[in-house]
Design a protein around this motif. Structure first.
Motif, mmCIF file in Angstrom:
data_model
loop_
_atom_site.group_PDB
_atom_site.id
_atom_site.type_symbol
_atom_site.label_atom_id
_atom_site.label_comp_id
_atom_site.label_asym_id
_atom_site.label_seq_id
_atom_site.Cartn_x
_atom_site.Cartn_y
_atom_site.Cartn_z
ATOM 1 N N THR A 76 76.004 45.696 22.879
ATOM 2 C CA THR A 76 77.202 45.277 22.160
ATOM 3 C C THR A 76 78.451 45.819 22.837
ATOM 4 O OG1 THR A 76 75.988 45.200 20.069
ATOM 5 C CG2 THR A 76 78.383 45.298 19.928
ATOM 6 N N ARG A 77 78.407 47.084 23.268
ATOM 7 C CA ARG A 77 79.555 47.679 23.958
ATOM 8 C C ARG A 77 79.876 46.926 25.237
ATOM 9 N NH1 ARG A 77 77.420 52.693 22.294
ATOM 10 N NH2 ARG A 77 76.256 52.870 24.237
ATOM 11 N N GLU A 78 78.854 46.539 25.985
ATOM 12 C CA GLU A 78 79.087 45.824 27.247
ATOM 13 C C GLU A 78 79.740 44.473 27.001
ATOM 14 O OE1 GLU A 78 75.223 45.706 29.006
ATOM 15 O OE2 GLU A 78 75.318 47.775 29.763
ATOM 16 N N ALA A 79 79.253 43.747 25.990
ATOM 17 C CA ALA A 79 79.846 42.445 25.669
ATOM 18 C C ALA A 79 81.282 42.614 25.177
ATOM 19 C CB ALA A 79 79.003 41.727 24.613
ATOM 20 N N LEU A 80 81.504 43.643 24.376
ATOM 21 C CA LEU A 80 82.852 43.896 23.859
ATOM 22 C C LEU A 80 83.819 44.272 24.971
ATOM 23 C CD1 LEU A 80 82.673 45.880 20.493
ATOM 24 C CD2 LEU A 80 83.965 43.806 20.949
ATOM 25 N N GLU A 81 83.345 45.041 25.937
ATOM 26 C CA GLU A 81 84.205 45.438 27.046
ATOM 27 C C GLU A 81 84.629 44.220 27.861
ATOM 28 O OE1 GLU A 81 86.504 47.445 29.768
ATOM 29 O OE2 GLU A 81 85.835 47.968 27.739
ATOM 30 N N SER A 82 83.697 43.320 28.110
ATOM 31 C CA SER A 82 84.041 42.074 28.820
ATOM 32 C C SER A 82 85.031 41.257 27.998
ATOM 33 C CB SER A 82 82.778 41.256 29.081
ATOM 34 O OG SER A 82 81.866 41.952 29.900
ATOM 35 N N PHE A 83 84.785 41.177 26.699
ATOM 36 C CA PHE A 83 85.669 40.438 25.803
ATOM 37 C C PHE A 83 87.066 41.052 25.795
ATOM 38 C CE2 PHE A 83 87.392 39.974 21.438
ATOM 39 C CZ PHE A 83 87.467 38.593 21.375
ATOM 40 N N GLY B 256 94.430 44.944 13.157
ATOM 41 C CA GLY B 256 93.160 44.573 12.555
ATOM 42 C C GLY B 256 91.986 45.189 13.279
ATOM 43 N N ILE B 257 90.805 44.877 12.765
ATOM 44 C CA ILE B 257 89.544 45.329 13.346
ATOM 45 C C ILE B 257 88.734 44.103 13.733
ATOM 46 C CG2 ILE B 257 87.328 46.445 12.868
ATOM 47 C CD1 ILE B 257 89.516 48.465 13.179
ATOM 48 N N MET B 258 88.230 44.107 14.955
ATOM 49 C CA MET B 258 87.392 43.023 15.453
ATOM 50 C C MET B 258 85.959 43.526 15.608
ATOM 51 S SD MET B 258 87.587 39.767 16.622
ATOM 52 C CE MET B 258 89.200 39.468 17.365
ATOM 53 N N ALA B 259 85.076 43.015 14.766
ATOM 54 C CA ALA B 259 83.654 43.320 14.885
ATOM 55 C C ALA B 259 82.943 42.100 15.452
ATOM 56 C CB ALA B 259 83.067 43.692 13.527
ATOM 57 N N VAL B 260 81.782 42.304 16.052
ATOM 58 C CA VAL B 260 81.089 41.193 16.707
ATOM 59 C C VAL B 260 79.597 41.244 16.436
ATOM 60 C CG1 VAL B 260 82.784 41.067 18.582
ATOM 61 C CG2 VAL B 260 80.714 42.451 18.879
ATOM 62 N N ARG B 261 78.961 40.103 16.657
ATOM 63 C CA ARG B 261 77.498 40.021 16.713
ATOM 64 C C ARG B 261 77.141 39.430 18.063
ATOM 65 N NH1 ARG B 261 73.199 36.463 15.165
ATOM 66 N NH2 ARG B 261 74.548 34.910 14.178
ATOM 67 N N VAL B 262 76.192 40.069 18.732
ATOM 68 C CA VAL B 262 75.847 39.696 20.104
ATOM 69 C C VAL B 262 74.405 39.201 20.177
ATOM 70 C CG1 VAL B 262 75.541 40.577 22.464
ATOM 71 C CG2 VAL B 262 77.516 41.308 21.093
ATOM 72 N N GLU B 263 74.194 38.142 20.928
ATOM 73 C CA GLU B 263 72.853 37.647 21.238
ATOM 74 C C GLU B 263 72.814 37.271 22.706
ATOM 75 O OE1 GLU B 263 71.362 34.447 18.913
ATOM 76 O OE2 GLU B 263 71.307 35.583 17.027
ATOM 77 N N ASP B 264 71.754 37.699 23.392
ATOM 78 C CA ASP B 264 71.558 37.365 24.813
ATOM 79 C C ASP B 264 72.785 37.707 25.655
ATOM 80 O OD1 ASP B 264 68.990 36.332 24.275
ATOM 81 O OD2 ASP B 264 69.860 34.405 23.688
ATOM 82 N N GLY B 265 73.413 38.831 25.328
ATOM 83 C CA GLY B 265 74.529 39.311 26.133
ATOM 84 C C GLY B 265 75.855 38.626 25.871
ATOM 85 N N ARG B 266 75.884 37.660 24.940
ATOM 86 C CA ARG B 266 77.141 36.955 24.656
ATOM 87 C C ARG B 266 77.466 37.065 23.169
ATOM 88 N NH1 ARG B 266 76.677 31.215 27.797
ATOM 89 N NH2 ARG B 266 78.942 31.371 27.950
ATOM 90 N N ILE B 267 78.736 36.958 22.868
ATOM 91 C CA ILE B 267 79.193 37.115 21.488
ATOM 92 C C ILE B 267 78.981 35.820 20.713
ATOM 93 C CG2 ILE B 267 81.217 37.500 20.035
ATOM 94 C CD1 ILE B 267 82.287 39.327 22.284
ATOM 95 N N ILE B 268 78.222 35.919 19.620
ATOM 96 C CA ILE B 268 77.935 34.727 18.820
ATOM 97 C C ILE B 268 78.640 34.770 17.460
ATOM 98 C CG2 ILE B 268 75.838 35.632 17.715
ATOM 99 C CD1 ILE B 268 74.649 32.766 18.186
ATOM 100 N N GLY B 269 79.109 35.970 17.100
ATOM 101 C CA GLY B 269 79.856 36.107 15.848
ATOM 102 C C GLY B 269 81.064 37.003 16.042
#
Length: 298
Positions: free
Chosen positions: A175-182, A263-276
């Motif tokens: 999740t951290r890796e996907a968020l960092e890219s995002f 604000g706060i941005m939370a995410v859900r990750v699947e297969d290395g990409r953000i899906i939520g």
């Protein structure tokens, strides 16, 4: 109540306070309401004859559940009048919450939103049984149902949640890796970079509560999400700053505009990409992101 009895009641309540808050928060999705439930629980607890209570922890959980159920039913009416999408109130949590897989999942934005689709009684039964492993007899006493009825409710709620909860467990590192890219591509405003980090069927939900601008309905699809986010960034004359944090037991981002939390941005990750994507902008829901909230299942 004597001073000695009051002291014993206080000591027990304080010892279990973090557990009671976690129970109330998972039932309500609102830290402010969970705090109110704890206050109501305390007022009832100090009236109890402790010598008649066999298991004080279980009794406190029972009181908390009853008060949370009452508040949850009242909140249902509030949510009907809520402007736009309602997201759970984010909590700044300690790193050890992320290390407890069951606790982290149970307070994740993704699962909390699934719990919103349950009836109040179903939610209470699911949380007590699946998260806190409370026995059926004790749940029955808390929700005012027979043990047999509670078993049926638990089965129905579990089936409902399992059909909607994320199917794969993703590590905090992923999740951290996907968020960092995002974060990198969002700060540069690169549309193609955003498309690369988002899943094609990504869904964005934003909560402004009628106070801050937000999408009134979920935005589905990477192209639409990118247009919405890039368009929103274009309207901001001030530079956007994103910093990593841990919210609800999972890596997230704090969004700052002009040095103030937007604000706060939370995410859900699947297969290395953000899906939520879950963006909470309502300032009334950001009071628990300044300091860590202790959570526990025990």
């Amino acid at each position: 109540m004597s001073d000695r009895a009051a002291g014993a009641a206080t000591e027990t309540f304080v010892a279990h306070r973090n557990l009671l808050f976690t129970v109330a928060y998972e039932m309500l999705g609102s830290a402010a309401d969970a705090e109110d439930v704890l206050q109501e629980t305390w007022l009832r607890w100090i009236e109890v004859d402790l010598e008649q209570v066999r298991d004080q922890r279980a009794y406190l959980v029972r009181i908390t559940t009853r008060q949370a159920l009452n508040r949850l039913r009242a909140m249902s009416r509030r949510k009907e009048a809520y402007v736009g999408q309602w997201l759970p109130e984010p909590l700044l949590t300690a790193p050890d919450v992320a290390e407890d897989a069951l606790l982290a999942e149970s307070v994740s934005m993704a699962l909390m939103l699934v719990l919103e689709t349950l009836s109040p009684t179903e939610r209470a039964v699911f949380v007590l049984r699946e998260v806190f492993d409370v026995d059926y007899d004790e749940i029955a006493a808390a929700v005012g149902k027979s043990p047999a009825a509670v078993r049926q409710i638990a089965h129905r709620a579990r089936k409902h949640v399992d059909a909607r909860r994320p199917r794969r467990t993703v590590s905090a590192r992923q999740t951290r890796e996907a968020l960092e890219s995002f974060r990198r591509v969002l700060e540069t405003g690169d549309p193609q970079g955003l498309l690369d980090v988002l899943a094609p069927d990504v869904v964005l939900m934003s909560d402004g509560g009628g106070i801050k601008q937000a999408a009134l309905r979920p935005i589905a699809g990477a192209d639409k999400v990118v247009r919405f986010m890039i368009g929103g960034l274009g309207k901001n004359k001030s530079p956007i700053a994103l910093s990593p944090t841990v919210v609800n037991g999972s890596p997230a981002l704090v969004v700052h505009l002009d040095g103030v939390i937007d604000g706060i941005m939370a995410v859900r990750v699947e297969d290395g990409r953000i899906i939520g994507l879950y963006y909470v902008r309502n300032p009334e829901k950001l009071s628990h992101v300044a300091s860590e909230t202790p959570l526990t299942l025990r």
